[in-house]
Scaffold this active site. Structure first.
Site, mmCIF file in Angstrom:
data_model
loop_
_atom_site.group_PDB
_atom_site.id
_atom_site.type_symbol
_atom_site.label_atom_id
_atom_site.label_comp_id
_atom_site.label_asym_id
_atom_site.label_seq_id
_atom_site.Cartn_x
_atom_site.Cartn_y
_atom_site.Cartn_z
ATOM 1 N N CYS A 80 -20.152 12.885 27.534
ATOM 2 C CA CYS A 80 -19.410 13.022 28.440
ATOM 3 C C CYS A 80 -20.126 13.375 29.725
ATOM 4 O O CYS A 80 -21.285 12.937 30.432
ATOM 5 C CB CYS A 80 -18.404 13.940 27.920
ATOM 6 S SG CYS A 80 -17.184 14.335 29.057
ATOM 7 N N HIS A 172 -16.066 10.815 23.272
ATOM 8 C CA HIS A 172 -17.113 11.416 22.413
ATOM 9 C C HIS A 172 -17.062 11.127 21.068
ATOM 10 O O HIS A 172 -15.778 11.345 20.433
ATOM 11 C CB HIS A 172 -15.987 13.305 22.920
ATOM 12 C CG HIS A 172 -16.209 13.836 23.704
ATOM 13 N ND1 HIS A 172 -16.857 15.102 23.855
ATOM 14 C CD2 HIS A 172 -15.427 13.810 24.810
ATOM 15 C CE1 HIS A 172 -17.097 15.403 25.011
ATOM 16 N NE2 HIS A 172 -15.894 15.303 25.599
ATOM 17 N N GLU A 174 -18.870 12.538 18.867
ATOM 18 C CA GLU A 174 -17.994 13.439 17.710
ATOM 19 C C GLU A 174 -16.981 13.875 16.995
ATOM 20 O O GLU A 174 -16.584 14.229 16.065
ATOM 21 C CB GLU A 174 -19.061 14.612 18.090
ATOM 22 C CG GLU A 174 -18.671 15.257 18.839
ATOM 23 C CD GLU A 174 -18.236 14.046 21.365
ATOM 24 O OE1 GLU A 174 -19.186 13.350 20.761
ATOM 25 O OE2 GLU A 174 -18.412 15.697 21.878
ATOM 26 N N SER A 226 -6.354 36.988 4.695
ATOM 27 C CA SER A 226 -5.107 36.707 4.975
ATOM 28 C C SER A 226 -4.855 35.631 3.836
ATOM 29 O O SER A 226 -3.490 35.612 3.821
ATOM 30 C CB SER A 226 -5.344 35.975 5.934
ATOM 31 O OG SER A 226 -5.852 34.657 5.668
ATOM 32 N N GLY A 227 -5.996 35.568 2.789
ATOM 33 C CA GLY A 227 -4.794 34.464 1.637
ATOM 34 C C GLY A 227 -5.370 32.372 1.920
ATOM 35 O O GLY A 227 -5.233 32.161 1.721
ATOM 36 N N GLY A 228 -5.462 32.396 3.495
ATOM 37 C CA GLY A 228 -5.930 31.249 3.842
ATOM 38 C C GLY A 228 -6.742 30.904 3.622
ATOM 39 O O GLY A 228 -8.075 31.464 3.181
ATOM 40 N N VAL A 229 -7.409 29.561 3.411
ATOM 41 C CA VAL A 229 -8.834 28.638 3.245
ATOM 42 C C VAL A 229 -9.761 29.603 3.987
ATOM 43 O O VAL A 229 -10.926 29.634 2.706
ATOM 44 C CB VAL A 229 -8.816 27.616 2.995
ATOM 45 C CG1 VAL A 229 -8.431 26.600 4.451
ATOM 46 C CG2 VAL A 229 -9.666 27.216 2.392
ATOM 47 N N ASP A 230 -9.702 29.809 4.366
ATOM 48 C CA ASP A 230 -11.177 30.116 5.147
ATOM 49 C C ASP A 230 -11.028 31.646 4.379
ATOM 50 O O ASP A 230 -12.786 31.907 3.387
ATOM 51 C CB ASP A 230 -10.685 30.054 7.197
ATOM 52 C CG ASP A 230 -11.344 29.380 7.363
ATOM 53 O OD1 ASP A 230 -11.121 28.040 6.717
ATOM 54 O OD2 ASP A 230 -10.322 29.061 8.724
ATOM 55 N N THR A 232 -10.442 33.038 2.289
ATOM 56 C CA THR A 232 -10.642 32.766 0.854
ATOM 57 C C THR A 232 -11.779 32.164 0.178
ATOM 58 O O THR A 232 -12.366 32.752 -0.597
ATOM 59 C CB THR A 232 -9.517 31.860 -0.481
ATOM 60 O OG1 THR A 232 -8.429 32.356 0.534
ATOM 61 C CG2 THR A 232 -9.449 31.680 -1.163
#
Ligand code: XMP
Length: 606
Positions: A80, A172, A174, A226-230, A232
C-alpha cells in the site's frame, strides 16, 4: 537460538503489526521497526517490508524516514503506502486518486516467484487513496486489478524489479481477505529473502513467561477479567508464569453486559480453577451515572474506560490490593485502533487504552501478556492452556459492551456532509431497482487507515446478495461522507428517518439485551453462530415509520482478526424469524442488515 528475521517498518497503517504476525506464521521471526530508526538497526534482517500508512505518498507526507534502507542489499516489499514509496523512490509516479476499498480481482501478468503456486486471477483486499501511475528504472507491472468483466481499472497493483529485488503490492497481502496473501508473503519471505523457518507459538510462550517473570519481579497482579477469551487466557498465562497466589481477578458488572453474562462468567472461572482469588463487583450504577446524557461515541468510550479504573482502584483499596499491578487482556487490535503506535490514527479508543490507563502504562503499572497477539493466536494459546472450546469460540464482546451498540442522540438530524448525496446515490443506483436514503446519524468507520465518522445509507428493494454488496462497495467508495450501507428488512422504503432523543438508560439497555439474546439464540438454532466472527445487534434512535419506534441493525460478519471483515448473508428463514421476533419487541419498529465490509465500516458502530 538465533532466527532468520524480517523487519516490518511501521508507517502507522492499521495492519503493520498484522504483517509481522503473518510473517511469524510462516515460522520466521518478524520485528516492528520505526521508519526513522537508524540504518544500523536494519542491518541484521534478511528482508524488509514497508507497511501501509494513513499518510499520502502523493503529497510526500511522512517522507522523512531512513531512506538509506533502499541502499541495503536485501529484498524489500512495500505494501500500500510502502508500495507507493518503493515506486516513487525509483522514479515512478504516484498521484492522489483511484481509490479502492474492499475486495478486488488481481490479474497476475507474469510468471513471477512472488506469485508462485497462485492463480492468474486472485482475490485481494484494497484500502487506498493514492495510486502508482508510472514506473521508473527497470520496474515492471506484475499485476493490475480489473472490474468483473476483466477491463483493467487500476494498473500497477503489483510491481517489481528483480535486479534490485524491490517489489510493491498496492493491495494488503497481510489481511485474511486477500485469499492467498499468506502464500504471497511466504513467497517473499521464504522464497525471495531465503529465510529458514524456526519461530512458533511455543517459542512465543517461552519468551513471554520469562518476560513476565522479569517484568513483574516480586509484585502481584490484579487482573480485570470480563470473562471473554482474551482476559481468560491472560489470567491463565499470568497464573502459569507467576503462580496462583500472585494473580487476583476482578470481574466488574458494568451494566453493559449481555443477558445473564456475569453469572455465567463467574461459573466459568470456577471451572477453570481461577476461582480462588476472584472478586466480583456490581458497578452498573457507576457506569450509568458516567454515561448519563452522553451521545458522542468517543466521550462514551472514555467514560466507560475511566469508570473501569475508578471501580478497580476503589475495589483494590477495599481489598487491600492497591499495590498490585493492573493486569489486562489487551490484544493487539485494541492498541492499534486506539492509535497506539507512533503514527496510527485513532479509530476508536478501546476501553483498555483510555488516557488514565496510558498514564499507568507510562508509570510501568500495567501488565498485558497478550498485547502482541491477535485473537487467532490467543485462541491457539488458550487451547494449549485447556480453555474449553465453547469459551475459545464465543463471539468476541467489546469491553464497553452494549454501550457501543446503543447509539445515542439529542433528537436532532445530523446531516453534516450530506449535501448533494441524494443525487449521487440516485445516479449510482440507476437501473438496480434499489432505492437509497442517507440517514441523519453517523457511525464510526475506517477508510485508508483513518477514522471516518460518517453516515449510513439505507437501501430498500429486491436484490441478490452480490448486487447488494456491489452497491455497498460502490457507494462507500465513490460517495464522500458515506461509510456504511444497510439493507432495509422492512417491506417498503421509508418516507422519512426521524432522529429520536435517546441516551444510555437502563430501559434502552434492557431492550437491546433482549434483542441481542433473541439474535444469539436464533443464530445458534439455525447453526450459523459458529460461522460468524460476531453479530452485533445495534439499537439506533431513528424512527422510520409513524409508530415512532427505534431501528435495530444486525451486523453479521466473518473475520479472522477483526482488522478486516466481510458481511454475511443470512438464510431467509432466519431473517423471517428475526424480523418477527425483533419487531415484536416494544419500542422497535424497523430492522436493517449492515452490508458493509471493514474497511470502510468498522465491526462495532461506535
Ligand atoms: P471494530 O469495531 O473496531 O472492532 O471493527 C474490532 C474488534 O474489536 C472489538 N472491540 C473492542 N474490544 N475493547 C475491546 O476489548 C474495546 O473497546 C473494543 N472496541 C471494539 C470489536 O467487538 C471487534 O471484535
Amino acid at each position: 537460538m538465533t532466527h532468520d528475521a524480517i523487519a516490518v517498518v511501521d508507517f502507522g497503517g492499521q495492519y503493520a503489526h498484522l504483517i509481522a504476525t503473518k510473517v511469524r506464521r510462516q515460522g520466521v521471526l518478524a520485528e516492528i521497526l520505526q521508519p526513522e530508526d537508524p540504518l544500523d538497526a536494519f542491518r541484521t534482517y534478511r528482508g524488509i517490508i514497508l507497511s501501509g500508512s494513513p499518510s499520502l505518498s502523493s503529497e510526500d507526507e511522512d517522507s522523512d524516514y531512513t531512506k538509506e534502507v533502499f541502499d541495503l542489499d536485501v529484498p524489500i516489499l512495500g505494501l500500500c503506502f510502502g508500495h507507493q514509496e518503493v515506486a516513487k523512490h525509483y522514479g515512478g509516479g504516484v498521484i492522489q486518486g483511484g481509490k479502492e476499498w474492499g475486495r478486488a480481482s488481481l490479474h497476475v501478468l507474469r510468471d513471477h516467484p512472488l506469485f508462485a503456486g497462485l492463480d492468474p486471477v486472485e482475490q485481494v483486499w484494497m484500502s487506498h487513496n493514492d495510486t502508482v501511475v508510472s514506473l521508473g528504472g527497470d520496474f515492471v507491472e506484475l499485476g493490475y486489478t480489473a472490474s468483473p468483466d476483466g477491463t483493467p481499472d487500476h494498473r500497477n497493483a503489483a510491481i517489481g524489479s528483480d535486479t534490485l529485488r524491490r517489489y510493491g503490492f498496492q493491495f494488503h497481502a497481510e489481511v485474511d481477505d486477500t485469499t492467498h496473501g499468506d502464500r504471497m508473503l511466504a513467497n517473499f519471505v521464504l522464497g525471495i529473502c531465503g529465510c529458514t523457518p524456526s519461530w512458533s507459538i511455543d517459542a512465543f510462550m517461552d519468551t513471554e513467561r520469562a518476560r513476565l517473570r522479569a517484568r513483574v519481579g516480586t509484585e502481584s497482579v490484579f487482573l480485570l477479567a470480563s470473562g471473554g477469551v482474551d482476559s481468560t487466557v491472560a489470567a491463565l498465562v499470568l497464573k502459569e508464569a507467576l503462580g496462583p497466589d500472585r494473580v487476583h481477578l476482578i470481574h466488574v458488572d458494568n451494566g453493559l453486559m449481555r443477558k445473564d453474562e456475569s453469572r455465567q462468567v463467574l461459573a466459568m472461572f470456577g471451572r477453570l480453577d481461577l476461582g480462588d482469588h476472584l472478586h466480583f463487583v456490581d458497578a452498573s450504577d457507576d457506569f450509568l451515572a458516567a454515561l448519563d446524557g452522553l451521545v458522542d461515541p468517543e466521550a462514551k468510550r472514555r467514560a466507560i474506560g475511566n469508570t473501569f479504573i475508578e471501580v478497580f482502584e476503589r475495589e483494590a483499596k477495599a481489598l487491600g490490593l492497591e499495590d498490585h499491578l493492573l493486569g489486562q487482556g489487551t490484544i493487539y487490535p485494541d492498541t492499534i485502533e486506539t492509535g497506539g503506535t507512533r503514527r496510527a490514527d485513532v479509530i476508536k479508543t478501546h476501553h483498555n487504552r483510555v488516557p488514565i490507563i496510558e498514564e499507568m502504562i507510562a508509570r510501568g503499572r500495567v501488565v498485558e501478556p497478550l498485547a502482541d497477539l491477535y485473537k487467532v493466536e490467543v485462541r491457539e494459546l488458550g487451547k494449549r492452556l485447556n480453555v474449553p472450546e465453547e469459551v475459545l469460540w464465543r463471539h468476541p464482546f467489546p469491553g464497553p459492551g452494549l454501550g457501543v451498540r446503543l447509539l445515542c442522540g439529542h433528537g436532532e438530524p445530523d446531516v453534516e456532509g450530506l449535501e448533494g448525496v441524494q443525487e449521487s446515490l440516485d445516479r449510482e443506483l440507476a437501473g438496480t431497482g434499489l432505492q437509497a436514503m442517507a440517514l441523519p446519524i453517523r457511525s464510526v468507520g475506517v477508510k485508508a487507515d483513518l477514522r471516518a465518522y460518517e453516515h449510513p445509507v439505507l437501501l430498500t428493494g429486491p436484490s441478490s446478495w452480490e448486487g447488494l454488496l456491489s452497491a455497498s462497495s460502490a457507494i462507500t467508495a465513490r460517495i464522500p461522507g458515506i461509510n456504511r450501507c444497510l439493507w432495509n428488512l422492512g417491506e417498503r422504503a421509508p418516507d422519512w428517518a426521524l432522529p429520536l432523543p435517546a441516551y444510555v438508560t437502563r430501559e434502552r439497555l434492557a431492550l437491546l439485551r433482549e434483542a441481542d439474546q433473541l439474535v444469539m439464540d436464533a443464530l445458534v438454532r439455525h447453526g450459523i453462530y459458529g460461522e460468524l466472527w460476531q453479530c452485533p445487534t445495534v439499537l439506533v434512535p431513528l424512527s422510520l415509520d409513524e409508530t415512532g419506534g427505534e431501528t435495530v441493525v444486525l451486523r453479521p460478519v466473518r473475520s479472522q482478526r477483526a482488522m478486516t471483515a466481510t458481511p454475511v448473508e443470512l438464510p431467509g428463514a432466519l431473517l423471517d424469524e428475526l424480523r418477527r421476533g425483533l419487531l415484536s419487541l416494544p419500542g422497535v419498529s424497523s430492522l436493517a442488515l449492515d452490508i458493509t465490509s471493514k474497511p470502510p465500516g468498522t465491526i462495532e458502530w461506535e
